[in-house]
Motif scaffolding. Structure first.
Motif, short mmCIF file in Angstrom:
data_model
loop_
_atom_site.label_atom_id
_atom_site.label_comp_id
_atom_site.label_asym_id
_atom_site.label_seq_id
_atom_site.Cartn_x
_atom_site.Cartn_y
_atom_site.Cartn_z
N ALA A 62 -6.61 10.40 5.25
CA ALA A 62 -7.04 9.13 4.65
C ALA A 62 -7.98 8.42 5.60
O ALA A 62 -8.00 8.69 6.80
CB ALA A 62 -5.83 8.25 4.33
N HIS B 280 -3.37 0.75 4.24
CA HIS B 280 -3.31 2.05 3.58
C HIS B 280 -2.95 3.13 4.59
O HIS B 280 -2.18 4.06 4.27
CB HIS B 280 -4.66 2.36 2.93
CG HIS B 280 -4.72 3.67 2.22
ND1 HIS B 280 -3.88 4.00 1.17
CD2 HIS B 280 -5.52 4.77 2.43
CE1 HIS B 280 -4.18 5.22 0.74
NE2 HIS B 280 -5.16 5.70 1.49
N LYS C 96 0.79 -1.23 0.00
CA LYS C 96 0.00 0.00 0.00
C LYS C 96 0.83 1.29 0.00
O LYS C 96 0.38 2.33 -0.47
CB LYS C 96 -0.94 0.01 1.21
CG LYS C 96 -2.18 -0.87 1.06
CD LYS C 96 -3.18 -0.24 0.11
CE LYS C 96 -4.51 -0.95 0.13
NZ LYS C 96 -5.50 -0.31 -0.74
N SER D 31 -8.85 4.47 6.67
CA SER D 31 -8.34 3.11 6.50
C SER D 31 -8.42 2.38 7.82
O SER D 31 -8.34 2.99 8.89
CB SER D 31 -6.89 3.14 6.02
OG SER D 31 -6.32 1.85 6.04
N PRO E 6 -7.65 5.21 -1.11
CA PRO E 6 -6.90 3.94 -1.05
C PRO E 6 -6.77 3.22 -2.39
O PRO E 6 -5.89 2.38 -2.53
CB PRO E 6 -7.72 3.10 -0.05
CG PRO E 6 -9.08 3.71 -0.06
CD PRO E 6 -8.90 5.17 -0.32
N ALA F 168 0.20 5.17 -2.12
CA ALA F 168 -0.01 6.31 -1.23
C ALA F 168 1.13 7.32 -1.39
O ALA F 168 0.90 8.54 -1.50
CB ALA F 168 -0.11 5.84 0.21
#
Length: 504
Positions: free
Chosen positions: A74, A80, A52, A76, A146, A56
C-alpha cells in the motif's frame, strides 16, 4: 456495465476481526450551543485511531488464499498504512508500506509497530503511490487501494450499518469527511438504500476540494496542488468508483477552512477529552457551518470523528487558530493619528472587550499603525467594533481572515525598512525535511538580496515561510522562472494591504 451490490457487500463485509463497533455518542456541550442534537460516531476509538482498518482488512480478507500469501502493498502517509499493517498481521501475511520521506517519524514507527515493512520514497503521496504500484508489479504483491476499491468501500460502509442500528429515531443528516471518497461512498450507499430521507453531506477543506469540484463539473478533476493541514484528506484526485457513488448518493458538500477545523478539534476535546486530527474533525466543522447557514434547530445530526492520529507538536497551531475558527477573536489593523488623545479614543471604541494581542511601533510623525487582537462573541460583534473605530475616523482593516497576517505579520509588526527597495513578498510552503530550506536558497540568484525572511515551525508535515526579496525590475522574468522551477506552492503577497501597512 454492472455495478457492485453494495448493500450485500456491506452486510457480508469482514471487519470485526480487527474493528470494534464504535460508539455513537452525544456531544452535550456542542449540542447545547448549536441548539441541535449532535451525535459523534467515534471511529477515533479504533485500535489504529481511525476508520481505515475496516476497508483495508475487508479487502485483504476477500483475497484468495494463494494471493494473500504472496503479501500486500500500500501507499500511505498515515492511517491507511496502519490499517493495512494491522490487517496483514491478523491474516498472517506480510505488508509493504510505501510512505513519503516527509512522513513524521511517529507515523512510520506506528506502522512498524504493527508489523509493516516501510519503504520511504518521494516527497508526496503521489510519488509514494507510483513507486508502490511499480513494486507491486515487480514483487507480485496485491495493491490495497486506500479508497477506490469496492471491497474497501464496503468495509467503510459498515459504519453506516452501525449508525442505523445504534440510532433508530429520525436523523436529519450525516456529515462525513472526504479525501478520496471511500468513506462517504460506503456510508452513502448503505444509508440511501434503507433511509433515503437522511441527507448525506460531505465535508472538504477549501484548499483540498477535489470531490466538490468534480461534482460541480460532472467529471473527475485533478487538483494542481492541495492544502496540507488536513493531511488525511489531502488527495489531488478522487477515485473513479467513489466519484460515481458520490454522484448518486451525496446530497451536497460543505467546504471549511483551517480555522473552522481547529475550532472543531477544540469542540470535540471539550466534550470528549479526545484530540482529533484535522481530517478527523472535518465532519464536525461541516455540521457547524451547515447549521449556521440553514439556521437549523432541534434536529439530530451525526458527525464522523474519523481519526485521531494527531502530531503533538501541531497542537500549538491548533490552539492559536481555534479561537479564530470559533469566531471568538478578531484581528484588526487600525491607523490612528499621532496626536494626543488618539489612543484614549481608540481604547474607548473597544469598550469592555478583552485584548488578545496588541502590537504597535511608530511609523512616522503623522500616523501610527496598530495591530490588535480582540476577544469577540461572534462575527457581528467584530463588525460593530470595526464600525465604532471607523466612526471615530480611524481607518480599520479586518485581518481575521488574512492568512499572511495570522501566520506571519502578527509576529513581525514594526519591520519596515527604508532600505527595502524593489521588494517582493512571497509566501511558500515546502515539505518539512532536511535540506528543504537549503534547496530554496540554492535556487535563488545570488544577485537577489533577501530583505525579509520569516519561518515558524508549527509542528506540521510542512513548513511555511514568508520571504522579502529585492529583485531588479529587469530581472522579473528570471524571478518567475525561479518560481516555476522551485516546485513549492507559493503566493505573491506584495500587494497585500497588511504588508503595505506594516512592512512595505
Amino acid at each position: 456495465m454492472s455495478h457492485p451490490d453494495y448493500l450485500e457487500r456491506i452486510l457480508t463485509a469482514r471487519v470485526y476481526d480487527v474493528a470494534q463497533e464504535s460508539p455513537l455518542e452525544l456531544a452535550p456541550r456542542l449540542s447545547d450551543r448549536l441548539h441541535n442534537r449532535i451525535l459523534l460516531k467515534r471511529e477515533d476509538m479504533q485500535s489504529v485511531f481511525s476508520f481505515k482498518l475496516r476497508g483495508a482488512y475487508n479487502k485483504m480478507a476477500q483475497l484468495p488464499p494463494d494471493q494473500l500469501h504472496q503479501g500486500v502493498i500500500a501507499a500511505s502517509a498515515g492511517n491507511h498504512a496502519q490499517g493495512v499493517a494491522l490487517g496483514a498481521r491478523q491474516l498472517g501475511t506480510t505488508a509493504l508500506i510505501v510512505m513519503p520521506v516527509t512522513t513524521p517519524k511517529v507515523k512510520v514507527d506506528a506502522v512498524k509497530a504493527r508489523g509493516g515493512q516501510v519503504v520511504l520514497f518521494g516527497d508526496t503521496y503521489d510519488d509514494a503511490y507510483a513507486h508502490a504500484r511499480q513494486l507491486s508489479t515487480e514483487k507480485g504483491l496485491t495493491f490495497i487501494h486506500p479508497f477506490d476499491d469496492p471491497d474497501v468501500i464496503a468495509g467503510q460502509g459498515t459504519i453506516g450499518m452501525e449508525i442505523l442500528r445504534q440510532y433508530q429515531k429520525p436523523i436529519h443528516a450525516i456529515f462525513i469527511a472526504i479525501g478520496g471518497g471511500g468513506l462517504i461512498s460506503g456510508i452513502g450507499a448503505y444509508i440511501k438504500r434503507l433511509r433515503p430521507d437522511i441527507r448525506i453531506i460531505g465535508v472538504e477543506p477549501v484548499d483540498a476540494a477535489a470531490m466538490h469540484q468534480s461534482l460541480q463539473v460532472g467529471k473527475r478533476v485533478r487538483l494542481s496542488h492541495v492544502g496540507l493541514f488536513a493531511d488525511g484528506v489531502a488527495v489531488r484526485e478522487v477515485g473513479e468508483e467513489t466519484f460515481r457513488l458520490c454522484q448518486k448518493y451525496v446530497d451536497e458538500i460543505v467546504l471549511v477552512n483551517t480555522d473552522d477545523t481547529c475550532a472543531a478539534i477544540k469542540d470535540v476535546f471539550e466534550d470528549t477529552r479526545s484530540i482529533l486530527e484535522p481530517a478527523g474533525a472535518l465532519a464536525v466543522a461541516g455540521a457547524k457551518a451547515y447549521i449556521e447557514r440553514e439556521q437549523l434547530q432541534d434536529q439530530t445530526l451525526v458527525a464522523l470523528a474519523c481519526g485521531a492520529n494527531m502530531n503533538f507538536d501541531r497542537l500549538r497551531f491548533v490552539a492559536e487558530r481555534a479561537e479564530l475558527g470559533e469566531r471568538r477573536e478578531a484581528i484588526f489593523a487600525v491607523t490612528i493619528p499621532e496626536e494626543r488623545g488618539s489612543f484614549r479614543k481608540f481604547c474607548a471604541c473597544l469598550g469592555n472587550h478583552n485584548l488578545t494581542e496588541f502590537n504597535y511601533r511608530i511609523a512616522d510623525r503623522q500616523e501610527a499603525h496598530i495591530f490588535v487582537g480582540v476577544q469577540i462573541q461572534n462575527r457581528a460583534d467584530a463588525a460593530h467594533i470595526a464600525q465604532a473605530l471607523e466612526e471615530q475616523g480611524f481607518k480599520t482593516l479586518d485581518l481575521t481572515d488574512d492568512e499572511l497576517a495570522k501566520l506571519h505579520l502578527r509576529h513581525m509588526v514594526g519591520g519596515r525598512s527604508p532600505m527595502a527597495g524593489n521588494e517582493l513578498l512571497y509566501r511558500f510552503e515546502f515539505p518539512e525535511r532536511p535540506g528543504a530550506l537549503t534547496k530554496f536558497l540554492g535556487c535563488m540568484s545570488p544577485d537577489w538580496n533577501i530583505s525579509l525572511f520569516h519561518y515558524r515551525n508549527n509542528g506540521a508535515d510542512y513548513g511555511r515561510i514568508v520571504v522579502g526579496t529585492q529583485v531588479p525590475p529587469d530581472e522579473m522574468n528570471e524571478w518567475q522562472s525561479f518560481l516555476d522551477t522551485l516546485g513549492y506552492p507559493y503566493s505573491d503577497e506584495s500587494q497585500n494591504p497588511a504588508y503595505q501597512l506594516f512592512l512595505g
